[in-house]
Design a protein around this motif. Structure first.
Motif, short mmCIF file in Angstrom:
data_model
loop_
_atom_site.label_atom_id
_atom_site.label_comp_id
_atom_site.label_asym_id
_atom_site.label_seq_id
_atom_site.Cartn_x
_atom_site.Cartn_y
_atom_site.Cartn_z
N SER A 93 0.89 -1.14 0.05
CA SER A 93 -0.26 0.18 -0.30
C SER A 93 1.06 1.16 0.08
CB SER A 93 -1.13 -0.40 1.21
OG SER A 93 -1.91 -0.79 1.30
N ILE A 94 1.81 1.14 0.74
CA ILE A 94 3.02 2.79 0.46
C ILE A 94 3.68 2.51 -0.96
CG2 ILE A 94 4.39 3.21 1.90
CD1 ILE A 94 4.15 1.94 4.40
N THR A 95 4.21 1.67 -0.69
CA THR A 95 4.84 1.69 -2.32
C THR A 95 3.90 2.05 -3.87
OG1 THR A 95 5.64 -0.17 -2.04
CG2 THR A 95 6.10 0.79 -3.59
N ALA A 96 2.65 1.52 -3.24
CA ALA A 96 1.31 1.96 -4.52
C ALA A 96 1.27 3.46 -4.38
CB ALA A 96 0.16 1.27 -4.51
N PHE A 97 1.23 3.82 -2.95
CA PHE A 97 0.59 5.60 -2.57
C PHE A 97 2.07 6.51 -2.49
CE2 PHE A 97 1.49 9.52 0.00
CZ PHE A 97 -0.34 9.88 0.15
N GLN A 129 11.52 -8.33 0.26
CA GLN A 129 10.49 -7.37 0.00
C GLN A 129 10.41 -5.84 0.83
OE1 GLN A 129 6.05 -7.99 1.04
NE2 GLN A 129 4.93 -6.14 0.04
N LEU A 130 10.97 -6.10 1.97
CA LEU A 130 11.80 -4.68 2.53
C LEU A 130 12.46 -4.51 2.14
CD1 LEU A 130 11.26 -5.13 6.38
CD2 LEU A 130 10.37 -3.79 5.31
N PHE A 131 13.97 -5.05 1.25
CA PHE A 131 15.34 -4.51 1.28
C PHE A 131 14.65 -3.79 -0.14
CE2 PHE A 131 18.55 -4.97 -1.79
CZ PHE A 131 19.76 -4.47 -0.84
N ALA A 132 13.78 -4.70 -0.81
CA ALA A 132 13.41 -3.73 -1.94
C ALA A 132 13.18 -2.31 -2.50
CB ALA A 132 12.59 -4.23 -2.97
N PHE A 133 11.72 -2.14 -0.80
CA PHE A 133 11.25 -1.10 -0.40
C PHE A 133 12.46 0.51 -0.02
CE2 PHE A 133 8.87 1.78 3.15
CZ PHE A 133 8.34 2.39 2.16
N LEU A 134 13.57 -0.50 0.82
CA LEU A 134 14.05 0.35 1.56
C LEU A 134 15.26 0.52 1.13
CD1 LEU A 134 14.10 -0.95 5.52
CD2 LEU A 134 13.39 0.70 4.42
N ALA A 135 15.92 -0.14 -0.07
CA ALA A 135 17.37 0.12 -1.01
C ALA A 135 16.73 1.73 -1.40
CB ALA A 135 17.03 -1.44 -2.02
N PRO A 136 18.40 2.24 -1.67
CA PRO A 136 18.22 3.19 -2.53
C PRO A 136 17.83 3.56 -3.30
CG PRO A 136 20.93 2.63 -1.70
CD PRO A 136 19.44 1.31 -1.36
N GLY A 137 16.98 2.16 -4.18
CA GLY A 137 17.15 2.76 -5.82
C GLY A 137 15.46 2.28 -5.94
N GLY A 138 14.96 2.43 -4.47
CA GLY A 138 13.58 2.16 -4.51
C GLY A 138 12.59 3.18 -4.42
N PRO A 139 11.18 3.25 -3.65
CA PRO A 139 9.94 3.91 -4.28
C PRO A 139 10.30 4.95 -3.02
CG PRO A 139 8.74 1.73 -3.04
CD PRO A 139 10.77 1.50 -3.28
N LEU A 140 10.96 4.47 -1.73
CA LEU A 140 11.51 5.42 -1.06
C LEU A 140 12.15 6.47 -1.09
CD1 LEU A 140 10.75 5.86 2.38
CD2 LEU A 140 12.16 4.51 3.04
N PHE A 141 13.20 6.26 -1.03
CA PHE A 141 14.20 6.72 -1.92
C PHE A 141 14.23 7.98 -2.31
CE2 PHE A 141 16.46 4.46 2.06
CZ PHE A 141 17.30 5.47 2.12
N SER A 142 13.36 6.81 -3.85
CA SER A 142 12.29 8.04 -5.02
C SER A 142 12.13 8.80 -4.22
CB SER A 142 12.95 6.81 -5.77
OG SER A 142 13.58 6.07 -6.36
#
Length: 730
Positions: free
Chosen positions: A29-33, A78-91
């Protein structure tokens, strides 16, 4: 539905997610948002949702998504993909920071101890900004409450919490409310604990061992945010660290410096008694009064793995460096904090702790003094299969002349630290003799691994030992220019570790500040090693079963020691009966035994022993110091000045004494005068002989127990009599 309402719904789903499936759904849900909204629409998310997300990620209220993922491989990915430098959070963080939409105040109680006390002191914001890059342009003053706080953008705020995570995990007893850090006593008692989410101890039976999620994230952040000199590292994130325009290289360097400094302050410095270089503190006129409040405890447990990864990454380079020009961009930032971190770990390791819990720190030290052995393969476990590619050409391992400048710049790691480690080994040789002798063997192996390295260490030691005798041969020595720097580092890097008036209960005795690796004195490395091997032989004889293998291993250690120190250590017999004792001890050891454990300093300021109550001893020592100062027993007055020896009485003051009251008054004055003269004579005697008041003996556990028993005896007697009466009536 507007972004504010969606953000509130996301926050509710995050706070309620405690099971793997719930966490996975919340991440989706966070990634989609984040992918649906632009930077100006993300303000509600980072203002409302992001703090709750960090709370759940790092588990500061007992629920940690990182810990839950240790036993769930899919959730970990899944957590690593979300928190990685190239993931949605850091973007999203990058786009928000570029427009400076959100700022945070980092909780002061979560900061490293020295930073917390510095912010609470009267030191001005300008001075604070000059002593640490982390303070620069980030200090916010609240004039109403007279507080100084750290204000951060989103990227900086995340990195601070990421760095604090292993500190909070390593210290048990952190309150659920997050209102404060664990007490010093708790940290000391739980020093032997580990960090499961870093050590990957929570994987399922039969699951293939793999690096922990936290270490994988740390490695990805180092690759993304800390550039390698000349490596052309890709920098996907550009943080708005400064308000004025700067080129990408300058921004990248400032960002990398911020990341490294954050890790150094949280992981290495933290509660260090001397957090700043002594020269910097003196030049700014700083005096950190919080030192007496901190006491001395070991650094946070379980940090060996994360620090080893940090050190290896900073030191790794595809090619050898040129002599005198180390390739490590941030090596200077690590030197002093890392030396003090390792030394504090050895000095303050509590008695009773397993030696195996010190292996991480030992391994960190070994990695730092062998940067030539670091290769790309050391990081393969932190990378995905796609990232594990051959960079072409295998790096030649082993010391070469190209590393000469690095060794000279870090000479204390190869000399003084060896002596401190041997003292640590003496402290724990009885606890695990096998583990201790293995570590000793590895140290000797490093020092003797290269003839060129050993020759360089000896030449530097010789140059330091004849520093006062300036001869023509010495002046032409190419190592001359390094000697003042080495001596200055020795004073600075060990500042506050030894006898001082800051906190006498924990500082260790140190009579000199000299290099002792090749010293022939009792506290030199060769003598310490010989006594250690003697004690190791004794402990080995007490082991059950066949001990010949251990004795043969000792012979190998002696062979290495002979190469390092010369022909001074003899070979161990193949088998010695535990009941037998050598007829001539010199048959095995030719040097004098060092006087290990004998205190030579001020007896009142000796380290706290097991027979004393620590806090009471500290209080009594402070009272004794004040009494000595008040009574001039601290050497502040000349010993010959003992005051007048007679009193001149004027004739008009002589009068007749009549009546019992005046006689009684005269007798009292006579007694007081006699008491005063006696005290004056005693004080004069004490001043002439350098004697001082010492109330520390009152902190003896036996004496305190005796006083408590005397004080409680009437209550105990009354209770026993009451019991007797009850039994009589019954």
């Amino acid at each position: 539905m507007d972004s504010q309402t969606l953000a509130q719904d996301l926050e509710a789903s995050i706070l309620s997610a405690t099971a793997p499936l719930q966490i996975s759904a919340a991440l989706s849900s966070i990634t989609a948002f984040l992918r649906r909204h632009t930077s100006d629409q993300l303000r509600p998310f980072f203002s409302l949702v992001f703090p709750s997300l960090l709370r759940r990620l790092f588990g500061f209220d007992s629920i940690s998504w990182l810990e839950i993922s240790t036993s769930e491989r899919e959730l970990s990915s899944q957590l690593f993909a979300f928190l990685a430098p190239g993931g949605p959070l850091f973007s999203s963080i990058s786009s928000v920071d570029q427009e400076s939409l959100v700022r945070y105040i980092f909780p002061t109680e979560r900061l490293p101890d020295w930073m917390r006390y510095a912010l609470q002191s009267s030191i001005s914001s300008e001075v604070l900004a000059s002593i640490s890059p982390l303070f620069s342009s980030r200090i916010k003053e609240d004039e109403l409450q007279n507080l100084k706080q750290i204000q951060l953008n989103v990227f900086e705020y995340y990195i601070f919490w990421f760095a604090y995570y292993p500190v909070s995990r390593g210290v048990s007893g952190v309150s659920n409310s997050g209102s404060g850090r664990a007490t010093r006593k708790t940290r000391l008692e739980n020093w032997v604990s580990s960090i499961p989410v870093i050590s990957s101890s929570g994987r399922k039976p039969g699951q293939k061992p793999e690096s922990s999620l936290y270490l994988r994230l740390l490695y990805s952040y180092l690759k993304a945010f800390v550039p390698k000199l000349g490596s052309g590292s890709f920098m996907p994130y550009r943080s708005s660290l400064l308000n004025y325009a700067m080129n990408d290289d300058e921004l990248a360097y400032l960002q990398a410096e911020f990341v490294i400094q954050t890790f150094v302050q949280f992981w290495m410095v933290d509660n260090d008694l001397s957090p700043l270089p002594a020269q910097v503190a003196r030049s700014l006129g700083l005096s950190f009064l919080y030192q007496a409040m901190l006491g001395t405890t070991p650094p946070t447990p379980g940090l060996g793995d994360v620090l080893k990864l940090l050190v290896n990454y900073v030191h790794w380079c595809p090619s050898q460096p040129e002599d005198g020009n180390p390739h490590m961009m941030f090596d200077k930032l690590l030197q002093r904090p890392l030396y003090r971190f390792i030394l504090r770990s050895f000095l303050y390791c509590p008695i009773g702790a397993s030696v195996k819990n010190s292996v991480q720190i030992f391994s960190l030290w070994m990695a730092y003094i062998q940067p030539w052995n670091i290769s790309k393969e050391d990081f393969c476990e932190f990378e995905s299969t796609k990232e594990r590619r051959d960079d072409g050409g295998n790096q030649e391992k082993g010391y070469t002349v190209a590393w000469r400048g690095y060794v000279l710049d870090n000479y204390l790691f190869y000399s003084s630290m060896v002596v401190h480690f041997l003292e640590f080994a003496h402290k724990f040789i009885h606890a695990d003799v096998e583990c201790v002798i293995k570590m000793v063997s590895e140290v000797l192996e490093v020092l003797c691994s290269s003839t060129e390295l050993l020759a360089l260490l000896c030449r530097v030691n010789t140059a330091c030992s004849i520093r006062q005798a300036v001869t023509s041969s010495y002046m032409t020595n190419d190592l001359y220019k390094y000697i003042p720097s080495i001596q200055e580092k020795l004073q600075d890097w060990e500042d506050g570790m030894w006898e001082s008036d800051i906190n006498v209960s924990i500082l260790h005795e140190r009579s000199t500040m000299d290099l002792r690796l090749f010293s022939d004195n009792d506290d030199g490395a060769s003598n310490l090693l010989q006594l250690l091997l003697l004690r190791a032989e004794h402990e080995i004889q007490l082991l059950p079963g066949d001990v010949s293998r251990h004795l043969q291993f000792l012979d190998l250690i002696k062979a290495k020691a002979k190469k390092l120190f010369g022909d001074q250590i003899a070979k161990t017999p193949a088998k010695i009966s535990p009941k037998e004792s050598p007829a001539n001890p010199k048959e095995y050891f030719t040097l004098r035994r060092p006087k290990v454990g004998k205190y030579k300093g001020d007896w009142m300021k000796r380290p706290i022993s097991d027979t004393e109550i620590a806090w009471l001893a500290v209080k009594l020592i402070r009272v004794s110091d004040r009494l000595n100062q008040y009574l001039s027993l601290d050497g502040s007055v000349e010993t010959d000045d003992v005051g007048p020896t007679y009193v001149e009485v004027k004739g008009n003051e002589v009068r007749q004494i009549t009546g019992p009251k005046e006689v009684l008054w005269l007798l009292l004055m006579l007694v007081f005068s006699w008491f005063g003269v006696t005290c004056n004579l005693v004080l004069g005697f004490m001043r002439r002989h350098g004697m001082k008041m010492n109330l520390r003996f009152l902190a003896s556990k036996r004496l305190v127990a005796f006083f408590m028993l005397c004080a409680l005896w009437p209550v105990i007697a009354w209770g026993l009599s009451g019991v007797g009466m009850i039994l009589g009536l019954s």
